[in-house]
Scaffold this active site. Structure first.
Site, PDB file in Angstrom:
ATOM      1  N   ALA A  42      16.047 -44.738 -20.317  1.00  0.00           N
ATOM      2  CA  ALA A  42      17.180 -43.620 -19.129  1.00  0.00           C
ATOM      3  C   ALA A  42      18.266 -43.256 -19.867  1.00  0.00           C
ATOM      4  O   ALA A  42      19.175 -42.003 -19.619  1.00  0.00           O
ATOM      5  CB  ALA A  42      17.085 -44.073 -17.896  1.00  0.00           C
ATOM      6  N   TYR A  43      19.335 -44.302 -20.164  1.00  0.00           N
ATOM      7  CA  TYR A  43      20.539 -44.274 -20.735  1.00  0.00           C
ATOM      8  C   TYR A  43      20.774 -43.028 -22.189  1.00  0.00           C
ATOM      9  O   TYR A  43      21.063 -42.521 -22.390  1.00  0.00           O
ATOM     10  CB  TYR A  43      20.999 -45.432 -20.707  1.00  0.00           C
ATOM     11  CG  TYR A  43      22.308 -45.709 -21.984  1.00  0.00           C
ATOM     12  CD1 TYR A  43      24.128 -45.080 -20.839  1.00  0.00           C
ATOM     13  CD2 TYR A  43      22.768 -45.376 -22.739  1.00  0.00           C
ATOM     14  CE1 TYR A  43      24.766 -44.441 -21.767  1.00  0.00           C
ATOM     15  CE2 TYR A  43      24.419 -45.342 -23.689  1.00  0.00           C
ATOM     16  CZ  TYR A  43      25.253 -44.728 -23.323  1.00  0.00           C
ATOM     17  OH  TYR A  43      26.107 -44.724 -23.432  1.00  0.00           O
ATOM     18  N   THR A  44      19.002 -43.760 -22.385  1.00  0.00           N
ATOM     19  CA  THR A  44      19.735 -42.675 -24.250  1.00  0.00           C
ATOM     20  C   THR A  44      18.819 -41.381 -23.887  1.00  0.00           C
ATOM     21  O   THR A  44      19.315 -40.458 -24.055  1.00  0.00           O
ATOM     22  CB  THR A  44      18.280 -43.242 -24.844  1.00  0.00           C
ATOM     23  OG1 THR A  44      18.657 -45.065 -25.404  1.00  0.00           O
ATOM     24  CG2 THR A  44      17.644 -42.838 -25.852  1.00  0.00           C
ATOM     25  N   ALA A  89      20.012 -39.375 -21.188  1.00  0.00           N
ATOM     26  CA  ALA A  89      20.662 -39.085 -20.629  1.00  0.00           C
ATOM     27  C   ALA A  89      21.868 -38.429 -21.589  1.00  0.00           C
ATOM     28  O   ALA A  89      22.628 -37.248 -21.313  1.00  0.00           O
ATOM     29  CB  ALA A  89      21.322 -39.919 -19.472  1.00  0.00           C
ATOM     30  N   LYS A  90      22.229 -39.388 -22.334  1.00  0.00           N
ATOM     31  CA  LYS A  90      22.945 -38.911 -23.644  1.00  0.00           C
ATOM     32  C   LYS A  90      22.805 -38.421 -24.199  1.00  0.00           C
ATOM     33  O   LYS A  90      23.327 -36.622 -24.597  1.00  0.00           O
ATOM     34  CB  LYS A  90      23.449 -40.501 -24.244  1.00  0.00           C
ATOM     35  CG  LYS A  90      24.762 -41.230 -23.319  1.00  0.00           C
ATOM     36  CD  LYS A  90      26.086 -40.561 -22.998  1.00  0.00           C
ATOM     37  CE  LYS A  90      27.238 -41.363 -21.918  1.00  0.00           C
ATOM     38  NZ  LYS A  90      27.322 -40.478 -21.751  1.00  0.00           N
TER      39      LYS A  90
END
Length: 237
Positions: free
Chosen positions: A154-156, A158-159
């Site tokens: 999810a973080y990947t 988003a970034k």
């Protein structure tokens, strides 16, 4: 450092975090006026610039909320035009893909990609008339190297969205004299990261002050031609 920012207003979202505070301190040393959205005034204690005459705090609950983002930028430029907008605000959370909820995914998108989109949009609105300005976003190494994002899908994602927003916005905004770029940190040497990874080689991590220096250059008038760049700030990690 030169007084390249003398008399200029710079917005710094996430300005009370480790990187954001380092950016603010560097800008103040260069003569800037810094406007910072603040969700918790209690966190200001202990910051060197908490009572600085060229720092303005504006209460904001959630920059992922469209109305609040609009109101923040409108209030920020009420007395002084905007030269640069630096978007450090974001969030990090790990979760194995098979355990990650949709709420977790959406939260990462909101904290990172939605805030970036809304802040870029509002900054461009206010810079178009002056036909000049600088925007600097903060992506992450996993955005450029997604295979290293195992355990944080999810973080990947988003970034990666932050990186895409940066490059697309840069191509569009340059017509109005606005240069949009992003720094791309790996692990930075912060107290929180040292606590989380006490056995790591901390000397290999990028120093926050060095990352802040790169941010400041991209946001300055000295940057006359760099746009759409995703600038790695990895240190030796």
């Amino acid at each position: 450092m030169s007084n390249d920012f003398a008399g200029r207003q710079v917005i710094v979202t996430g300005g009370i975090g480790a990187l954001g505070a380092a950016v603010v301190e560097r800008l103040l040393a260069a003569g800037a006026f810094c406007t910072i959205p603040c969700t918790d005034s209690g966190k200001l204690s202990g910051l060197a610039f908490s009572n600085h005459e060229r720092v303005r705090m504006i209460a904001v609950v959630d920059l992922a909320d469209e109305r609040q983002a609009e109101c923040f930028f409108a209030e920020a430029v009420r007395e002084k035009p905007l030269w640069a907008s630096i978007h450090v605000a974001g969030g990090f959370a790990m979760s194995p893909l098979h355990e990650a909820s949709l709420d977790h995914f959406r939260a990462q998108l909101d904290m990172n990609a939605t805030t970036c989109f809304l802040c870029c949009r509002e900054a461009v609105k206010r810079m178009r008339e002056a036909k000049e300005g600088r925007i600097v976003n903060v992506a992450a190494r996993v955005a450029l190297e997604p295979r290293t994002g195992a355990g944080m899908v999810a973080y990947t994602a988003a970034k990666a969205a932050v990186a895409a927003i940066t490059q697309a916005a840069a191509q569009e905004a340059v017509r109005s004299g606005i240069l949009v770029n992003a720094v791309v940190p790996s692990i930075m040497d912060t107290p929180a990261n040292r606590k989380a990874m006490p056995d790591a080689d901390h000397s290999a991590w990028a120093r926050v002050a060095d990352v802040a220096a790169t941010v400041a250059f991209l946001a300055s008038g000295a940057n006359t031609c760099t746009r759409g760049a995703l600038v790695p700030v990895y240190g030796r990690s």
